[in-house]
Design a protein around this motif. Structure first.
Motif, PDB file in Angstrom:
ATOM      1  N   UNK A  96      44.936  45.207  43.736  1.00 58.45           N
ATOM      2  CA  UNK A  96      43.479  45.122  43.572  1.00 58.45           C
ATOM      3  C   UNK A  96      42.815  46.470  43.808  1.00 58.45           C
ATOM      4  N   UNK A  97      41.613  46.588  43.277  1.00 58.96           N
ATOM      5  CA  UNK A  97      40.737  47.664  43.733  1.00 58.96           C
ATOM      6  C   UNK A  97      40.083  47.135  45.016  1.00 58.96           C
ATOM      7  N   UNK A  98      40.601  47.596  46.153  1.00 58.56           N
ATOM      8  CA  UNK A  98      40.120  47.066  47.433  1.00 58.56           C
ATOM      9  C   UNK A  98      38.921  47.890  47.894  1.00 58.56           C
ATOM     10  N   UNK A 113      33.595  40.134  41.596  1.00 59.01           N
ATOM     11  CA  UNK A 113      34.540  40.544  42.634  1.00 59.01           C
ATOM     12  C   UNK A 113      35.107  39.332  43.377  1.00 59.01           C
ATOM     13  N   UNK A 114      36.333  39.516  43.869  1.00 58.52           N
ATOM     14  CA  UNK A 114      36.877  38.609  44.870  1.00 58.52           C
ATOM     15  C   UNK A 114      36.240  39.034  46.190  1.00 58.52           C
ATOM     16  N   UNK A 169      43.977  49.659  42.083  1.00 60.90           N
ATOM     17  CA  UNK A 169      43.401  49.295  40.787  1.00 60.90           C
ATOM     18  C   UNK A 169      43.620  47.812  40.564  1.00 60.90           C
ATOM     19  N   UNK A 170      42.833  47.242  39.692  1.00 64.70           N
ATOM     20  CA  UNK A 170      42.936  45.807  39.430  1.00 64.70           C
ATOM     21  C   UNK A 170      41.601  45.160  39.703  1.00 64.70           C
ATOM     22  N   UNK A 171      41.577  43.833  39.776  1.00 61.20           N
ATOM     23  CA  UNK A 171      40.290  43.180  39.998  1.00 61.20           C
ATOM     24  C   UNK A 171      39.774  43.543  41.388  1.00 61.20           C
ATOM     25  N   UNK A 172      38.460  43.793  41.504  1.00 60.38           N
ATOM     26  CA  UNK A 172      37.912  44.237  42.797  1.00 60.38           C
ATOM     27  C   UNK A 172      38.054  43.148  43.869  1.00 60.38           C
ATOM     28  N   UNK A 173      38.378  43.596  45.069  1.00 60.66           N
ATOM     29  CA  UNK A 173      38.484  42.708  46.237  1.00 60.66           C
ATOM     30  C   UNK A 173      37.669  43.346  47.361  1.00 60.66           C
ATOM     31  N   UNK A 174      36.538  42.730  47.662  1.00 62.17           N
ATOM     32  CA  UNK A 174      35.641  43.255  48.700  1.00 62.17           C
ATOM     33  C   UNK A 174      36.025  42.631  50.038  1.00 62.17           C
TER      34      UNK A 174
END
Ligand code: MLT
Length: 266
Positions: free
Chosen positions: A47-49, A89-90, A19-24
């Motif tokens: 992160x939401x990986x 997203x990151x 969970x957290x800011x998305x990291x693609x």
């Protein structure tokens, strides 16, 4: 969690956790999302990986004769839509994943909060390199994947990795061998025609982190440091001991660079 997302005539395989800011996470060539296995859980602590199998690779299908980097980028935007991820997203891409990162910036920049470019290049192939890719595409279609690990691994991994991390060598060998020649050929042709993006660099306005393995011979640190200097405010990190495959060769060092970069700017 693993999921299959049907989009048009293609099924995309995506692994998510955290969970957290998305990291693609966007893999390199000729690999799949397992390239990120050693960093997946540590990154998912913050992160939401979202680790994607690109079109034709891993467990995704959707074969084409040629897949330009633009098409891969459009696929990623469609995957984010299908996952209903409206938040920026990151984006982290390695090598071919970085070529796709440039196209994400060019075509879908409203989706991006940060750019993380690992072991990649901003310049296009020269004519000799582009021709070699087209020859390699034909070879893999006629002869299959058997010779690919032997040809590619010495360029992908540092000498020290062969000596000290035999498990990384076997993981890479197996990952390359299980890729579909149709996807490999299509991506080679796509990379052969990718543009030089150096003129885009001064216009990149989102926080950018550039990571290079000390012994990367495909995208050498000096070249990467040079293009990082053209991106306003970009950070450059060189990872000691690693070659072209930082997430597998030096996963802890990669996380030490990526996690604070994302956190500090939140
Ligand atoms: C990769 O790791 O994605 C490849 O080295 C990219 C390339 O062949 O230029």
């Amino acid at each position: 969690m693993s999921q299959t997302l049907p989009i048009g005539d293609t099924s995309f395989h995506v692994r998510t956790a955290g969970e957290g800011s998305p990291l693609v996470l966007v893999h390199g060539f000729p690999l799949d999302h397992h390239m990120w296995d050693a960093v997946f859980e540590p990154l998912a602590e913050q992160h939401q990986v979202i680790a994607i199998d690109l079109r034709g690779f891993g467990q995704s299908d959707g074969y084409r004769e040629i897949v330009p980097m633009e098409m891969f980028a459009d696929d990623i935007a469609a995957i984010l839509d299908a996952m209903e991820i409206a938040e920026q997203v990151n984006f982290a891409g390695l090598s071919m994943g970085g070529y796709i990162g440039w196209q994400m910036w060019q075509r879908h920049r409203d989706r991006l909060s940060r750019l993380i470019l690992l072991d990649t290049r901003a310049i296009a192939d020269d004519e000799v390199q582009a021709r070699a890719r087209r020859v390699a595409a034909e070879a893999v279609l006629s002869a299959g994947m058997d010779d690919v690990p032997m040809n590619m691994l010495p360029k992908l991994l540092a000498e020290g990795t062969f000596r000290d991390q035999p498990e990384v060598v076997s993981t890479m060998t197996e990952m390359i061998l299980r890729q579909d020649p149709r996807a490999v050929a299509a991506a080679q042709r796509g990379m052969a025609q990718r543009p030089n993006v150096e003129c885009w660099l001064p216009e990149i306005t989102i926080p950018t982190l550039v990571i290079s393995g000390e012994h990367d011979i495909i995208s050498p640190p000096a070249e990467m440091k040079g293009f990082a200097a053209q991106i306003p405010g970009a950070q450059f990190v060189e990872i000691p001991g690693a070659g072209h495959m930082v997430p597998l060769e030096a996963p802890a060092a990669m996380c030490e660079a990526v996690l604070p970069f994302c956190r500090d700017l939140e």
